[in-house]
Design a protein around this motif. Structure first.
Motif, PDB file in Angstrom:
ATOM      1  N   CYS A  96       0.813  -1.230   0.000  1.00 32.82           N
ATOM      2  CA  CYS A  96       0.000   0.000   0.000  1.00 32.82           C
ATOM      3  C   CYS A  96       0.840   1.271   0.000  1.00 32.82           C
ATOM      4  CB  CYS A  96      -0.968  -0.006   1.174  1.00 32.82           C
ATOM      5  SG  CYS A  96      -0.261   0.566   2.733  1.00 32.82           S
ATOM      6  N   GLY A  97       0.147   2.408  -0.055  1.00 32.19           N
ATOM      7  CA  GLY A  97       0.797   3.696  -0.188  1.00 32.19           C
ATOM      8  C   GLY A  97       1.461   4.232   1.065  1.00 32.19           C
ATOM      9  N   VAL A  98       1.374   3.537   2.197  1.00 29.80           N
ATOM     10  CA  VAL A  98       2.093   3.980   3.392  1.00 29.80           C
ATOM     11  C   VAL A  98       3.594   3.938   3.135  1.00 29.80           C
ATOM     12  CG1 VAL A  98       2.567   3.555   5.836  1.00 29.80           C
ATOM     13  CG2 VAL A  98       0.249   3.277   4.953  1.00 29.80           C
ATOM     14  N   GLY A  99       4.039   2.912   2.379  1.00 28.72           N
ATOM     15  CA  GLY A  99       5.460   2.808   2.052  1.00 28.72           C
ATOM     16  C   GLY A  99       6.307   2.468   3.261  1.00 28.72           C
ATOM     17  N   CYS A 100       5.941   1.420   3.967  1.00 32.62           N
ATOM     18  CA  CYS A 100       6.650   1.043   5.194  1.00 32.62           C
ATOM     19  C   CYS A 100       8.091   0.615   4.896  1.00 32.62           C
ATOM     20  CB  CYS A 100       5.922  -0.094   5.893  1.00 32.62           C
ATOM     21  SG  CYS A 100       4.287   0.355   6.498  1.00 32.62           S
ATOM     22  N   GLY A 101       8.983   0.940   5.835  1.00 44.75           N
ATOM     23  CA  GLY A 101      10.376   0.543   5.713  1.00 44.75           C
ATOM     24  C   GLY A 101      10.583  -0.911   6.086  1.00 44.75           C
ATOM     25  N   LEU A 102      11.337  -1.631   5.247  1.00 46.52           N
ATOM     26  CA  LEU A 102      11.639  -3.037   5.494  1.00 46.52           C
ATOM     27  C   LEU A 102      13.139  -3.256   5.567  1.00 46.52           C
ATOM     28  CD1 LEU A 102       9.291  -4.782   2.870  1.00 46.52           C
ATOM     29  CD2 LEU A 102       8.736  -4.165   5.231  1.00 46.52           C
ATOM     30  N   GLU A 103      13.523  -4.302   6.278  1.00 53.45           N
ATOM     31  CA  GLU A 103      14.886  -4.804   6.234  1.00 53.45           C
ATOM     32  C   GLU A 103      14.829  -6.229   5.694  1.00 53.45           C
ATOM     33  OE1 GLU A 103      16.701  -4.401  10.049  1.00 53.45           O
ATOM     34  OE2 GLU A 103      16.794  -2.213   9.944  1.00 53.45           O
TER      35      GLU A 103
END
Length: 650
Positions: free
Chosen positions: A8-15
């Motif tokens: 989705c458009g939140v664009g969460c940060g991932l590792e």
């Protein structure tokens, strides 16, 4: 390796954790400035679709009606030769380029640049079919086609209005900000014909009839004016068009709004009093854009103008966009404007000095204009988009694709649309390339490459660059170089710094990195926001089908269905008990859902969670788009997925 969630458009940060060129696990990035160490259930398994059994490994070319493996050199050469032959036969505008919203900013920029190098403005993205009404209304009223505030400002608001959006299903990570807002004493107002999970902590839930929003917003605007609950100083100094708006809404009474919306008069008045507060965020989702559309949003945005709720912390507009880079695609890929502004000779000349060629000035065709009526398009290039599965009235979509003389599909999977293609180009997925994406609240962040793509699949920017070279143009295939070139062209991104974009702890937003816009002036030519009067229309009193999301699925399920353990689900039709009694059905009854576009059998779920006159089901099962009718927004041609007249029988 750091990355941005592909959903989705939140664009969460991932590792991303990798081993032997495979992403083996994902965890949330605690440093990301918006997601702050949170991801939803989909984000936690996003990597698993990267190794799906049906990833495209190599280019395919149709030979005697069958797709066969071919080389990159052959597929690139054949594609450009076929497009040019069709253009020679029918003219440059016989070709169109339509893309999805999962690509990076650089890829979207390069995509439309290639189309214009080939002499056509028939360029568009799937932002057209979701939030283009938001972009158009915002652009006209405040100057930039994006939300004005960061989602991180939600806890700073006294009141947060949410229209046509289920936060817990569509953008679950943002719930942390709503909980903070509630803890700080904020009031949550929900406008939605069904009872979503957000309704559980809403202070006021307005269960409006579909397509009645303008009656509500106009009546509230009139009430605020009549009861001196407006910020006259703000109106006088920072807006224009107020007198025309005032005259137009004067005929919209609370009584009329109650009659048309199905709401109690006291609840409409309560809503008016809430939005007259000093710090109010007006937010919305697809429930608004895919029903009353551009006009509905214009009416809605008049309320923060009346009450002075723009240009300060915790006050303004937030658009809940559904895909990682739908904001960026909407900014860059449009058939009627260039990335550097209006489609005129001056902007075309300015682009020629950067691009080395002058793009055409004539307005191009949008996705709906092409798929539902255009006879001029003979060749189509589709990148990361599956219209067969996602556009309404599927039979018409298939009929159009079958009429084409040449179709290219560039994607990561063998989609339904790719089955119609003459050439299929295998693309790298989100974790197999790098580039920037723009979130729903204007935050631009960089995705870093974690693994190589499978087989001989390649990043979209490399494929597009090679296509351009085959056509006689020298386009960069370096995403960092493309980022800098994009900044020179697209004004809204001109102030970005690539180091800030790559740093997940920093707020990298356009145009100047502000969490909220318009403190001193709006981005319109006059520097003032515009009141735009609109009128409401009365609509069908029969059963209306509304579609929406659930937290465990995503859009058309193209990706989620390729994640082990998440394939398929039991689709049901939510029906109010009063409507169920009239139809003569019980919970669990198999019913026939029918519209003018098609019909399907589906299991009934009897519930008070939808109001009488509304039936609801999830958008994720592609069968739904056999039912959704191709009715379009007047100004943007966005389909009205949230308003399909239907019948329901045993």
């Amino acid at each position: 390796m750091k990355s941005i969630c592909p959903f989705c458009g939140v664009g969460c940060g991932l590792e991303l954790m990798t081993a032997n060129n495979v992403v083996v696990s994902v965890k949330p990035d605690p440093e990301h400035v918006v997601s702050r160490g949170h991801i939803c259930g989909k984000g936690s398994v996003a990597h698993e679709a990267l190794t799906a059994w049906d990833r495209l490994y190599y280019p395919l070319k149709k030979v005697k009606g069958q797709l066969e493996r071919t080389s990159w050199d052959d597929s690139i050469k054949y594609t450009i030769e076929s497009i040019k032959n069709i253009q020679k036969k029918y003219g440059n505008d016989s070709v169109a380029f339509y893309g999805g919203c999962q690509n990076s900013l650089e890829e979207g920029y390069l995509f439309q640049k290639l189309a214009r190098a080939l002499g056509t403005n028939n360029v568009d993205s799937c932002a057209r079919v979701c939030h283009d009404p938001s972009a158009k209304a915002l652009k006209e009223i405040v100057g930039i086609g994006a939300g004005s505030n960061s989602a991180t400002e939600i806890p700073k608001a006294k009141v947060v209005v949410v229209a046509g959006e289920s936060i817990t299903d569509s953008h679950p990570v943002l719930i942390q900000y709503f909980l903070e807002a509630k803890k700080n004493g904020a009031k949550i107002i929900l406008i939605d014909p069904r009872t979503t999970r957000l309704a559980g902590f809403a202070d006021l839930h307005l269960k409006v009839k579909p397509m009645s929003d303008i009656f509500l917003f106009n009546a509230v605007g009139n009430y605020l004016i009549q009861h001196s609950m407006i910020k006259q100083d703000f109106i006088d100094s920072r807006t224009e068009g107020y007198e025309e708006y005032k005259e137009n809404v004067s005929k919209y009474t609370i009584e009329l709004a109650a009659e048309q919306t199905g709401l109690a008069e006291k609840d409409i008045i309560a809503f008016a009093k809430y939005v007259s507060e000093d710090r109010v965020i007006f937010s919305w989702g697809l429930g608004l854009t895919q029903s009353t559309g551009t006009k509905g949003i214009k009416s809605y945005l008049s309320l923060p103008l009346l009450t002075g709720n723009f240009g300060k912390e915790g006050a303004g507009a937030i658009v809940y966009r559904g895909q990682t880079n739908v904001q960026g695609s909407g900014d860059l890929i449009k058939p009627d404007v260039f990335p550097n502004g209006e489609m005129n000779d001056a902007n075309s000349e300015a682009l020629s000095r950067i691009w080395g060629f002058k793009p055409p000035i004539c307005k191009g065709s949008s996705i709906p204009e092409t798929f539902y009526g255009s006879k001029k398009i003979k060749a189509l290039f589709i990148m990361g988009y599956n219209p067969v599965r996602t556009l309404p009235d599927r039979d018409k979509v298939k009929e159009f694709l079958g009429s084409l003389e040449f179709l290219v599909v560039q994607d990561i999977f063998m989609t339904d649309t790719a089955g119609y293609a003459d050439v299929v180009l295998p693309a790298a997925a989100w974790a197999e390339k790098e580039g920037s994406v723009s979130s729903l609240d204007r935050l631009v962040k960089w995705r870093f490459k974690a693994v190589d793509p499978p087989g001989i699949a390649r990043p979209d920017y490399e494929i597009l660059s090679d296509l351009a070279k085959a056509a006689g143009y020298n386009f960069s295939a370096n995403p960092k170089e493309l980022f800098e070139e994009m900044k020179k062209v697209a004004t809204v991104y001109s102030h970005l710094n690539i180091e800030d974009v790559m740093d997940y702890t920093k707020d990298s937003r356009y145009p100047n990195g502000e969490l909220h816009l318009y403190e001193e002036k709006f981005a319109t030519k006059s520097g003032k926001a515009k009141f735009v009067p609109v009128d409401a229309e009365k609509h069908n009193d029969g059963l209306i089908l509304v579609t929406g999301r659930t937290v465990t699925r995503y859009n058309s399920d193209e990706v989620v269905n390729r994640i082990p353990g998440m394939q398929g689900y039991n689709l049901k039709l939510w029906i109010n008990p009063a409507d169920a009694k009239n139809i003569g059905i019980e919970d669990g009854t198999m019913v026939k859902l029918k519209s003018k576009s098609g019909e399907m059998d589906i299991t009934a779920k009897i519930t008070d969670d939808v109001i009488p006159g509304v039936v609801f089901t999830y958008m994720h099962n592609p069968r739904i788009n056999d039912i959704v009718s191709p009715e379009f927004d007047d100004e943007t041609h966005t389909p009205k997925y949230k308003y399909t007249p239907v019948t329901v029988t045993k």
